[in-house]
Scaffold this motif. Structure first.
Motif, PDB file in Angstrom:
ATOM      1  N   LEU A 175       0.833  -1.202   0.000  1.00 44.23           N
ATOM      2  CA  LEU A 175       0.000   0.000   0.000  1.00 44.23           C
ATOM      3  C   LEU A 175       0.867   1.250   0.000  1.00 44.23           C
ATOM      4  O   LEU A 175       0.580   2.229  -0.699  1.00 44.23           O
ATOM      5  CB  LEU A 175      -0.934  -0.004   1.221  1.00 44.23           C
ATOM      6  CG  LEU A 175      -2.000  -1.095   1.276  1.00 44.23           C
ATOM      7  CD1 LEU A 175      -2.743  -1.056   2.603  1.00 44.23           C
ATOM      8  CD2 LEU A 175      -2.988  -0.945   0.126  1.00 44.23           C
ATOM      9  N   LEU A 176       1.944   1.220   0.784  1.00 42.64           N
ATOM     10  CA  LEU A 176       2.879   2.338   0.824  1.00 42.64           C
ATOM     11  C   LEU A 176       3.564   2.507  -0.531  1.00 42.64           C
ATOM     12  O   LEU A 176       3.792   3.631  -0.989  1.00 42.64           O
ATOM     13  CB  LEU A 176       3.916   2.107   1.925  1.00 42.64           C
ATOM     14  CG  LEU A 176       4.821   3.291   2.296  1.00 42.64           C
ATOM     15  CD1 LEU A 176       3.993   4.491   2.737  1.00 42.64           C
ATOM     16  CD2 LEU A 176       5.779   2.885   3.407  1.00 42.64           C
ATOM     17  N   GLY A 177       3.874   1.383  -1.192  1.00 40.87           N
ATOM     18  CA  GLY A 177       4.480   1.436  -2.514  1.00 40.87           C
ATOM     19  C   GLY A 177       3.599   2.161  -3.516  1.00 40.87           C
ATOM     20  O   GLY A 177       4.092   2.912  -4.373  1.00 40.87           O
ATOM     21  N   GLY A 178       2.284   1.958  -3.433  1.00 42.58           N
ATOM     22  CA  GLY A 178       1.358   2.659  -4.314  1.00 42.58           C
ATOM     23  C   GLY A 178       1.380   4.162  -4.086  1.00 42.58           C
ATOM     24  O   GLY A 178       1.308   4.954  -5.034  1.00 42.58           O
ATOM     25  N   ILE A 179       1.478   4.569  -2.824  1.00 43.43           N
ATOM     26  CA  ILE A 179       1.578   5.993  -2.491  1.00 43.43           C
ATOM     27  C   ILE A 179       2.870   6.572  -3.061  1.00 43.43           C
ATOM     28  O   ILE A 179       2.883   7.668  -3.640  1.00 43.43           O
ATOM     29  CB  ILE A 179       1.524   6.187  -0.960  1.00 43.43           C
ATOM     30  CG1 ILE A 179       0.153   5.763  -0.419  1.00 43.43           C
ATOM     31  CG2 ILE A 179       1.843   7.634  -0.572  1.00 43.43           C
ATOM     32  CD1 ILE A 179       0.077   5.695   1.101  1.00 43.43           C
ATOM     33  N   TRP A 180       3.959   5.840  -2.911  1.00 38.14           N
ATOM     34  CA  TRP A 180       5.264   6.320  -3.395  1.00 38.14           C
ATOM     35  C   TRP A 180       5.299   6.448  -4.911  1.00 38.14           C
ATOM     36  O   TRP A 180       5.731   7.462  -5.445  1.00 38.14           O
ATOM     37  CB  TRP A 180       6.365   5.366  -2.946  1.00 38.14           C
ATOM     38  CG  TRP A 180       6.700   5.422  -1.506  1.00 38.14           C
ATOM     39  CD1 TRP A 180       6.432   6.436  -0.624  1.00 38.14           C
ATOM     40  CD2 TRP A 180       7.368   4.407  -0.742  1.00 38.14           C
ATOM     41  NE1 TRP A 180       6.881   6.118   0.637  1.00 38.14           N
ATOM     42  CE2 TRP A 180       7.465   4.880   0.588  1.00 38.14           C
ATOM     43  CE3 TRP A 180       7.890   3.149  -1.042  1.00 38.14           C
ATOM     44  CZ2 TRP A 180       8.081   4.142   1.603  1.00 38.14           C
ATOM     45  CZ3 TRP A 180       8.495   2.417  -0.040  1.00 38.14           C
ATOM     46  CH2 TRP A 180       8.593   2.908   1.273  1.00 38.14           C
ATOM     47  N   ILE A 181       4.879   5.394  -5.625  1.00 33.55           N
ATOM     48  CA  ILE A 181       5.060   5.380  -7.081  1.00 33.55           C
ATOM     49  C   ILE A 181       4.235   6.467  -7.740  1.00 33.55           C
ATOM     50  O   ILE A 181       4.604   6.980  -8.818  1.00 33.55           O
ATOM     51  CB  ILE A 181       4.706   3.986  -7.664  1.00 33.55           C
ATOM     52  CG1 ILE A 181       5.404   3.774  -9.022  1.00 33.55           C
ATOM     53  CG2 ILE A 181       3.207   3.789  -7.775  1.00 33.55           C
ATOM     54  CD1 ILE A 181       6.888   3.720  -8.964  1.00 33.55           C
ATOM     55  N   LEU A 182       3.125   6.881  -7.128  1.00 36.66           N
ATOM     56  CA  LEU A 182       2.300   7.946  -7.687  1.00 36.66           C
ATOM     57  C   LEU A 182       3.059   9.272  -7.741  1.00 36.66           C
ATOM     58  O   LEU A 182       2.767  10.134  -8.575  1.00 36.66           O
ATOM     59  CB  LEU A 182       1.013   8.089  -6.864  1.00 36.66           C
ATOM     60  CG  LEU A 182      -0.025   9.120  -7.319  1.00 36.66           C
ATOM     61  CD1 LEU A 182      -0.373   8.931  -8.792  1.00 36.66           C
ATOM     62  CD2 LEU A 182      -1.275   9.019  -6.466  1.00 36.66           C
ATOM     63  N   GLN A 183       4.064   9.420  -6.882  1.00 35.09           N
ATOM     64  CA  GLN A 183       4.811  10.681  -6.834  1.00 35.09           C
ATOM     65  C   GLN A 183       5.767  10.856  -8.015  1.00 35.09           C
ATOM     66  O   GLN A 183       6.362  11.916  -8.186  1.00 35.09           O
ATOM     67  CB  GLN A 183       5.573  10.794  -5.506  1.00 35.09           C
ATOM     68  CG  GLN A 183       4.735  10.581  -4.262  1.00 35.09           C
ATOM     69  CD  GLN A 183       3.369  11.262  -4.334  1.00 35.09           C
ATOM     70  OE1 GLN A 183       3.275  12.444  -4.655  1.00 35.09           O
ATOM     71  NE2 GLN A 183       2.309  10.503  -4.035  1.00 35.09           N
ATOM     72  N   THR A 184       5.916   9.829  -8.835  1.00 29.57           N
ATOM     73  CA  THR A 184       6.741   9.958 -10.048  1.00 29.57           C
ATOM     74  C   THR A 184       5.912  10.423 -11.249  1.00 29.57           C
ATOM     75  O   THR A 184       6.472  10.684 -12.314  1.00 29.57           O
ATOM     76  CB  THR A 184       7.421   8.617 -10.394  1.00 29.57           C
ATOM     77  OG1 THR A 184       6.421   7.639 -10.740  1.00 29.57           O
ATOM     78  CG2 THR A 184       8.240   8.093  -9.223  1.00 29.57           C
ATOM     79  N   PHE A 185       4.604  10.556 -11.082  1.00 27.45           N
ATOM     80  CA  PHE A 185       3.705  10.931 -12.179  1.00 27.45           C
ATOM     81  C   PHE A 185       4.055  12.289 -12.803  1.00 27.45           C
ATOM     82  O   PHE A 185       4.123  12.403 -14.037  1.00 27.45           O
ATOM     83  CB  PHE A 185       2.256  10.922 -11.679  1.00 27.45           C
ATOM     84  CG  PHE A 185       1.219  11.057 -12.749  1.00 27.45           C
ATOM     85  CD1 PHE A 185       0.557   9.943 -13.241  1.00 27.45           C
ATOM     86  CD2 PHE A 185       0.870  12.308 -13.261  1.00 27.45           C
ATOM     87  CE1 PHE A 185      -0.420  10.066 -14.230  1.00 27.45           C
ATOM     88  CE2 PHE A 185      -0.097  12.442 -14.242  1.00 27.45           C
ATOM     89  CZ  PHE A 185      -0.742  11.310 -14.732  1.00 27.45           C
ATOM     90  N   PRO A 186       4.271  13.351 -12.006  1.00 21.97           N
ATOM     91  CA  PRO A 186       4.567  14.656 -12.632  1.00 21.97           C
ATOM     92  C   PRO A 186       5.810  14.642 -13.507  1.00 21.97           C
ATOM     93  O   PRO A 186       5.807  15.237 -14.599  1.00 21.97           O
ATOM     94  CB  PRO A 186       4.745  15.588 -11.417  1.00 21.97           C
ATOM     95  CG  PRO A 186       3.948  14.954 -10.326  1.00 21.97           C
ATOM     96  CD  PRO A 186       4.138  13.471 -10.532  1.00 21.97           C
ATOM     97  N   ALA A 187       6.867  13.960 -13.059  1.00 20.18           N
ATOM     98  CA  ALA A 187       8.101  13.935 -13.846  1.00 20.18           C
ATOM     99  C   ALA A 187       7.923  13.123 -15.123  1.00 20.18           C
ATOM    100  O   ALA A 187       8.363  13.537 -16.198  1.00 20.18           O
ATOM    101  CB  ALA A 187       9.247  13.365 -13.008  1.00 20.18           C
ATOM    102  N   LEU A 188       7.263  11.970 -15.024  1.00 24.70           N
ATOM    103  CA  LEU A 188       7.129  11.088 -16.185  1.00 24.70           C
ATOM    104  C   LEU A 188       6.069  11.586 -17.154  1.00 24.70           C
ATOM    105  O   LEU A 188       6.362  11.919 -18.313  1.00 24.70           O
ATOM    106  CB  LEU A 188       6.800   9.664 -15.735  1.00 24.70           C
ATOM    107  CG  LEU A 188       6.547   8.658 -16.870  1.00 24.70           C
ATOM    108  CD1 LEU A 188       7.753   8.553 -17.783  1.00 24.70           C
ATOM    109  CD2 LEU A 188       6.161   7.293 -16.310  1.00 24.70           C
TER     110      LEU A 188
END
Length: 536
Positions: free
Chosen positions: A409-422
């Motif tokens: 669940l924490l991994g899902g929160i983290w990976i979403l934070q790469t959305f603006p850059a990608l």
């Protein structure tokens, strides 16, 4: 649960396991290239997969053993709120139709293997590239562990390995064997192994769900009785029935939207995407992948069937395997268990390859050995893929299973934070590289701290992924709140940094790169030198 081993189910399970093991090793000969010592070949299958291979690979990538176990388990435990997985997989396909073809084009033009390769090339920043790579690896590790949890749940229900008092080595030996086989054929065949096995995996899953959705309701008296039993259970538990009350709507909606934004940020999703041979293959797949959403909706109904069948388990992850054990003939229970088990092997292989590619291209080559040859890159990636799987195995064997779920669940929160850059980088160069890094840091810190503070009846920390939304007061998905903060910080810092004329990185891409196809002149398969446009 059976007191002993279900021999018939185990025999069927072993048959399919041996079949896919052989396919995994034979995959090394499938579409063999002249030069096998490159990440394009080992880690992306030679970028040669067509529409149907890509469809099965992406399906095997996104609909995992954990999906098979956890989605209906959420329905079993919480009612209709667990259906959030259905709308988010519907939302995600129009979204990826807008940006995945652009990512494929620019990646094939410049030979990018990972999302971090693109971020470094677009923004000229090794620091931002490193942040995206580390986030991807951290988010993927518990995801791999949960695939092994899915295999372990099936083995437990079949009675393999003995009870809790059994010697630890005997108890975990079947899982160790499955892990060893997975590690061996992934090392040998790379991405070709899960691509080939995905055909068997998805076929089995479709067969099992089709049979389950017809056969089990007939045995339980029909869907009227199934929904009535579920409603009685949740009403008695004080949850107001099958459908959650109005207070849960914000949680449901934000979790669905946040999950949709995060799904194709995971490295394994991008690895499967970049393995396709043309831009048109990606566009076709975004139109036919929703067939998996139909399957997911039917799969979720198994949670209500488990309630109607009177399944009682201490660990909710065992509810669906136990339903199959109780309701199906032994031989078909074996087929169902094989579907779940193989459904773990395919994504676990892709995830370990994706994490290894990130380490090799964006940590090893960028910071440790910039002059690494393609052969050295491939060797390092193979070794790291093994280490990643070993880490996941230790995670599963050494920790409580709920810890693994919480970290996912924490991994899902983290990976979403790469959305603006990608995704932002695929459409605009306006965002400043330092602003993107600042927004990423704020989103990561807020998301982690907020998740740490969530308690549950069984956990003091990391007890869930929803918390109060600042300024609104409603309970919502922490990952989406962190993402909004990330974007706000990125926008504000970009205005400030551009106002003070902070140095911008070198963009090595051109507008035409984002619409290039495989047959266009100038499309490359080799990544430019790590130093090109890569100031910190």
């Amino acid at each position: 649960m059976n007191d002993g081993v279900n021999g018939v189910a185990l025999a069927v399970f072993i048959f399919f396991f041996v079949l896919v093991t052989a396919m995994g090793f034979l995959a090394a000969r499938w579409r063999r290239a002249e030069n096998e010592h490159s990440l394009d070949e080992w880690g992306l299958g030679g970028r040669s997969f067509g529409t149907w291979v890509t469809w099965f690979l992406l399906g095997g990538d996104l609909y995992t053993a954990y999906t098979f176990v956890a989605v209906p388990a959420a329905i079993y435990a919480a009612g209709a709120s667990g259906f959030f997985a259905v709308p988010y997989t519907i939302l995600v396909y129009p979204l990826i139709f807008t940006f995945l073809p652009r990512l494929w084009s620019v990646s094939h033009k410049h030979g990018y293997v990972t999302t971090s390769d693109f971020v470094r090339g677009r923004f000229g920043s090794k620091g931002l590239s490193l942040a995206v790579a580390v986030t991807g690896i951290l988010a993927t590790m518990p995801y791999i562990a949960l695939q092994l949890v899915g295999i372990q749940a099936v083995l437990d229900v079949m009675g393999v390995g003995g009870g809790e008092d059994t010697n630890w080595f005997v108890k975990d030996l079947p899982l160790l064997i499955a892990f060893g086989v997975l590690a061996a054929y992934t090392y040998s065949s790379g991405l070709r192994a899960p691509a080939l096995i995905a055909f068997v995996k998805d076929t089995l899953i479709y067969i099992v769900i089709a049979v389950a959705i017809i056969y089990i309701p007939i045995k339980l008296g029909g869907f009227d009785d199934i929904f009535a039993s579920a409603s009685d259970k949740f009403t008695a538990a004080g949850k107001g029935g099958v459908v959650p009350d109005a207070g849960g709507q914000w949680t449901y909606a934000t979790l669905a939207l946040g999950s949709a934004l995060a799904l194709f940020m995971y490295p394994h999703s991008i690895t499967a995407t970049l393995s396709s041979r043309s831009r048109e293959v990606i566009r076709r797949n975004t139109t036919i992948l929703p067939l998996y959403s139909l399957m997911l909706g039917l799969l979720a109904l198994l949670g209500f069937m488990a309630i109607a069948a009177g399944i009682k388990v201490d660990n909710g992850q065992l509810a669906i395997p136990q339903l199959f054990e109780n309701m199906f003939p032994d031989w078909f229970a074996g087929v169902a268990f094989a579907a779940i088990g193989i459904g773990a092997l395919v994504p676990a292989a892709i995830m370990s390859i994706a994490a290894a590619n990130l380490f090799t291209r964006n940590i090893y080559k960028d910071f440790i050995k910039p002059d690494a040859t393609p052969q050295q890159e491939t060797k390092v990636s193979k070794l790291v893929s093994l280490l990643v799987k070993v880490g996941a195995l230790i995670f599963v064997l050494g920790m409580d299973k709920t810890v693994a779920i919480n970290f996912q669940l924490l991994g899902g929160i983290w990976i979403l934070q790469t959305f603006p850059a990608l995704v932002g980088g695929l459409f605009t160069r306006w965002f400043h590289r330092w602003a993107l890094l600042g927004g990423w840091a704020v989103g990561m810190v807020y998301g982690t701290v907020a998740a740490y503070g969530v308690a549950s009846p069984t956990q003091k920390h990391f007890g869930g992924s929803s918390d109060e939304i600042p300024g609104i007061g409603e309970i919502g998905y922490i990952g989406l709140t962190a993402f909004v903060l990330n974007v706000l910080v990125t926008v504000v810092l970009t205005f400030v940094l551009r106002a003070v004329k902070a140095p911008d990185g070198v963009d090595e891409t051109r507008p035409s790169d984002y619409t290039a196809d495989a047959g266009d002149p100038g499309v490359q398969v080799e990544l430019p030198p790590a130093t090109a446009g890569s100031s910190h």
